[in-house]
Structure formats: structure tokens, C-alpha cells
Design an enzyme around this catalytic site. Structure first.
Site, PDB file in Angstrom:
ATOM      1  N   THR A  15     -32.525 -36.962 -75.634  1.00 19.19           N
ATOM      2  CA  THR A  15     -31.547 -36.175 -77.079  1.00 19.19           C
ATOM      3  C   THR A  15     -32.194 -36.410 -77.999  1.00 19.19           C
ATOM      4  O   THR A  15     -32.592 -37.402 -78.836  1.00 19.19           O
ATOM      5  CB  THR A  15     -30.490 -36.896 -76.752  1.00 19.19           C
ATOM      6  OG1 THR A  15     -29.410 -36.096 -76.759  1.00 19.19           O
ATOM      7  CG2 THR A  15     -30.053 -38.429 -76.486  1.00 19.19           C
ATOM      8  N   LYS A  20     -24.120 -39.100 -78.414  1.00 21.04           N
ATOM      9  CA  LYS A  20     -24.896 -39.285 -77.153  1.00 21.04           C
ATOM     10  C   LYS A  20     -26.538 -41.092 -77.458  1.00 21.04           C
ATOM     11  O   LYS A  20     -25.843 -41.399 -76.044  1.00 21.04           O
ATOM     12  CB  LYS A  20     -25.676 -38.347 -76.694  1.00 21.04           C
ATOM     13  CG  LYS A  20     -25.186 -37.100 -76.378  1.00 21.04           C
ATOM     14  CD  LYS A  20     -26.451 -36.088 -75.611  1.00 21.04           C
ATOM     15  CE  LYS A  20     -25.408 -34.528 -75.023  1.00 21.04           C
ATOM     16  NZ  LYS A  20     -26.568 -34.090 -74.211  1.00 21.04           N
ATOM     17  N   ASP A  76     -26.653 -33.288 -69.912  1.00 19.39           N
ATOM     18  CA  ASP A  76     -26.321 -32.758 -69.850  1.00 19.39           C
ATOM     19  C   ASP A  76     -25.055 -32.798 -70.179  1.00 19.39           C
ATOM     20  O   ASP A  76     -24.054 -33.623 -69.067  1.00 19.39           O
ATOM     21  CB  ASP A  76     -27.336 -31.502 -70.110  1.00 19.39           C
ATOM     22  CG  ASP A  76     -26.407 -30.426 -70.474  1.00 19.39           C
ATOM     23  OD1 ASP A  76     -27.303 -30.313 -71.627  1.00 19.39           O
ATOM     24  OD2 ASP A  76     -26.024 -29.289 -69.463  1.00 19.39           O
ATOM     25  N   SER A  77     -24.178 -32.481 -70.889  1.00 17.87           N
ATOM     26  CA  SER A  77     -22.696 -32.391 -70.642  1.00 17.87           C
ATOM     27  C   SER A  77     -21.565 -31.363 -71.880  1.00 17.87           C
ATOM     28  O   SER A  77     -22.250 -30.782 -72.193  1.00 17.87           O
ATOM     29  CB  SER A  77     -22.518 -34.543 -71.463  1.00 17.87           C
ATOM     30  OG  SER A  77     -23.279 -34.137 -72.317  1.00 17.87           O
ATOM     31  N   HIS A 197     -16.899 -39.469 -68.867  1.00 23.14           N
ATOM     32  CA  HIS A 197     -17.685 -38.882 -68.208  1.00 23.14           C
ATOM     33  C   HIS A 197     -19.231 -39.669 -68.317  1.00 23.14           C
ATOM     34  O   HIS A 197     -19.980 -39.422 -67.217  1.00 23.14           O
ATOM     35  CB  HIS A 197     -17.807 -37.747 -68.632  1.00 23.14           C
ATOM     36  CG  HIS A 197     -17.859 -37.353 -69.417  1.00 23.14           C
ATOM     37  ND1 HIS A 197     -17.319 -37.947 -70.734  1.00 23.14           N
ATOM     38  CD2 HIS A 197     -18.761 -36.706 -70.739  1.00 23.14           C
ATOM     39  CE1 HIS A 197     -18.014 -38.062 -71.551  1.00 23.14           C
ATOM     40  NE2 HIS A 197     -18.829 -36.729 -72.477  1.00 23.14           N
ATOM     41  N   ARG A 198     -19.906 -39.814 -69.160  1.00 23.47           N
ATOM     42  CA  ARG A 198     -20.620 -40.550 -69.475  1.00 23.47           C
ATOM     43  C   ARG A 198     -21.421 -42.233 -68.523  1.00 23.47           C
ATOM     44  O   ARG A 198     -22.218 -42.103 -67.455  1.00 23.47           O
ATOM     45  CB  ARG A 198     -21.660 -40.197 -70.856  1.00 23.47           C
ATOM     46  CG  ARG A 198     -22.668 -40.812 -71.327  1.00 23.47           C
ATOM     47  CD  ARG A 198     -23.176 -40.684 -72.516  1.00 23.47           C
ATOM     48  NE  ARG A 198     -22.899 -39.238 -72.272  1.00 23.47           N
ATOM     49  CZ  ARG A 198     -22.028 -38.404 -73.518  1.00 23.47           C
ATOM     50  NH1 ARG A 198     -20.829 -38.958 -73.531  1.00 23.47           N
ATOM     51  NH2 ARG A 198     -21.733 -37.270 -73.803  1.00 23.47           N
TER      52      ARG A 198
END
Ligand code: ITT
Length: 212
Positions: A15, A20, A76-77, A197-198
Site C-alpha cells: 500500500t 492503511k 482494497d477498501s 472492516h479491516r
């Protein structure tokens, strides 16, 4: 039972997003995996031509694994807003433009929601998605997805985190991601609740591919 490939030794974190990178490094830290980032290795950023989060995570992880001949880990978010037909979604980074102007992107979201008459939490439902991909140079991939539901608040609240965090109030909480500590947002049990979410995607990845 499906057998998953185990990640051992070291991984390249594919990344170029510092927010992130910090979260992915913290999530991996307890597993004793050495990390190096794509920026440190001066890897080129591949074009994200996929139409799904999972496809774009795979593009980024495979590009880094191929370039370095080592295992690579990509995320990927994005923020999916129901009233905006799922936007910004996979375009979440793009909405901030080359200058990474998330204040501008948040204003755009609020303007569009108001144009559509979305004023109540129910009309402002949103979720974050993270697709994580581990890829090896021989082409093997392991893929996991996590999601957290909530709604969009206005004005943005909090200075912590990155990107759209100040806009997002997760269900059952009264503070936005921008108002939470790193531990609250993405800390894993037993210290945290694995809320983001991660973190949720990472719990699945850890169960499949990591040994404590
Ligand atoms: P890399 O592709 O180099 O990983 P990126 O920022 O371009 O970095 P994405 O294409 O996956 O990454 O875009 C995701 C965007 O979604 C990101 O830039 C943030 O704006 C937003 N986003 C994702 N996770 C987030 C989170 O936990 N908090 C706030 N915003 C988030």
C-alpha cells in the site's frame, strides 16, 4: 477442510496509503512477521482496473509479489453509501483527488446526500468494506473480506484515523471512527473488539494463514 497457505517470515505491505500501512502493520505485529512497505521498496503503484474491491486487492498484491519475488499483502477498501448507489465505493480514494483532499470528498458526500433529501440516519446508511489479499510470487492468493455497518454523520467528527473516518458512525457506538483510538477502531481481541472492516477481514486472514 480447505487448506490455506501459511504466511511465515516476512511480507511486503503493498500500500502507498500511510493510514492503511499503520493499521496493517499493527494488525500483523503480534504474529512476528517482518514487514516492508511498497513505498520503502519504491514499488510502482499498479493501475486499479478491477470492478470489485477483491479484484483490486488482488491486482495490488500480485503486482508487489511479482516485483519483489516475496509474499505481499494488499488491502482494497472503501466507503459504500446506499443512497448514493454504492458510491464512492471502489472509487473512495479517487474522490479525494491527487491531493488526497478528504475534506473535499466529505463535503461532496454531504452535498449529494442533501440533494437526495437524506437527513435521517436511516437514509444515510453506509458501510466500509475491506478486501485483503495475500499473494505469493508463484501466483497463489488467499483472499478475505470484512464489513462494518453504520451511517454518515455531519459535520465530520474527530481527528484520528484517516480518509473518511470522521464521517462514519458505526452502529451501536456514539463516536465516529475519527473519534476512536487505534485500539478501539481496529484492535483485535483480547485487547480490542475487532470493530473495523479491516480488523474483521484480518481476523479471518489470521485464522486461515497466521500462527500466533
Ligand atoms: P493503496 O491502493 O496504495 O492501498 P489507496 O488509498 O489508494 O491506497 P484504496 O484504493 O483501497 O487505497 O482506497 C481506499 C480509500 O477508502 C482510502 O483512500 C480511504 O479514503 C478510504 N478508506 C478505506 N479504509 C478506510 C478507513 O479505515 N477509514 C477511512 N477511510 C478509509
Amino acid at each position: 477442510m480447505l487448506s490455506h497457505r501459511q504466511l511465515t517470515g516476512a511480507v511486503v505491505i503493498a500500500t502507498h496509503n500511510p493510514g492503511k500501512l499503520a493499521e496493517m502493520t499493527e494488525l500483523l505485529a503480534p504474529y512476528g512477521i517482518a514487514t516492508q512497505s511498497a513505498s520503502e521498496l519504491r514499488l510502482a503503484e499498479p493501475e486499479e482496473t478491477g470492478t470489485t474491491f477483491a479484484a483490486n486487492a488482488r491486482i495490488k498484491a500480485m503486482a508487489a509479489a511479482t516485483a519483489t519475488e516475496r509474499a505481499a499483502f494488499a488491502d482494497d477498501s472503501g466507503l459504500v453509501i446506499e443512497t448514493l448507489d454504492g458510491e464512492p465505493g471502489i472509487h473512495s480514494a479517487r474522490w479525494a483527488g491527487p491531493n488526497k483532499d478528504f475534506r473535499g470528498a466529505m463535503n461532496r458526500i454531504q452535498t449529494l446526500l442533501i440533494e437526495r433529501g437524506a437527513t435521517t440516519p436511516e437514509q444515510r446508511r453506509a458501510h466500509f468494506i475491506a478486501a485483503l489479499c495475500l499473494a505469493w510470487p508463484d501466483g497463489h492468493v488467499e483472499e478475505f473480506e470484512g464489513r462494518v455497518d453504520g451511517h454518515i454523520v455531519w459535520p465530520p467528527r474527530g481527528e484520528a484515523g484517516f480518509g473518511y473516518d470522521p464521517l462514519f458512525l458505526p452502529d451501536d457506538y456514539d463516536r465516529t471512527f475519527g473519534e476512536m483510538t487505534a485500539l478501539e477502531k481496529h484492535g483485535l481481541p483480547p485487547l480490542g473488539l475487532g470493530l473495523s472492516h479491516r480488523a474483521r477481514a484480518f481476523v479471518k486472514l489470521a485464522q486461515a494463514c497466521l500462527r500466533p
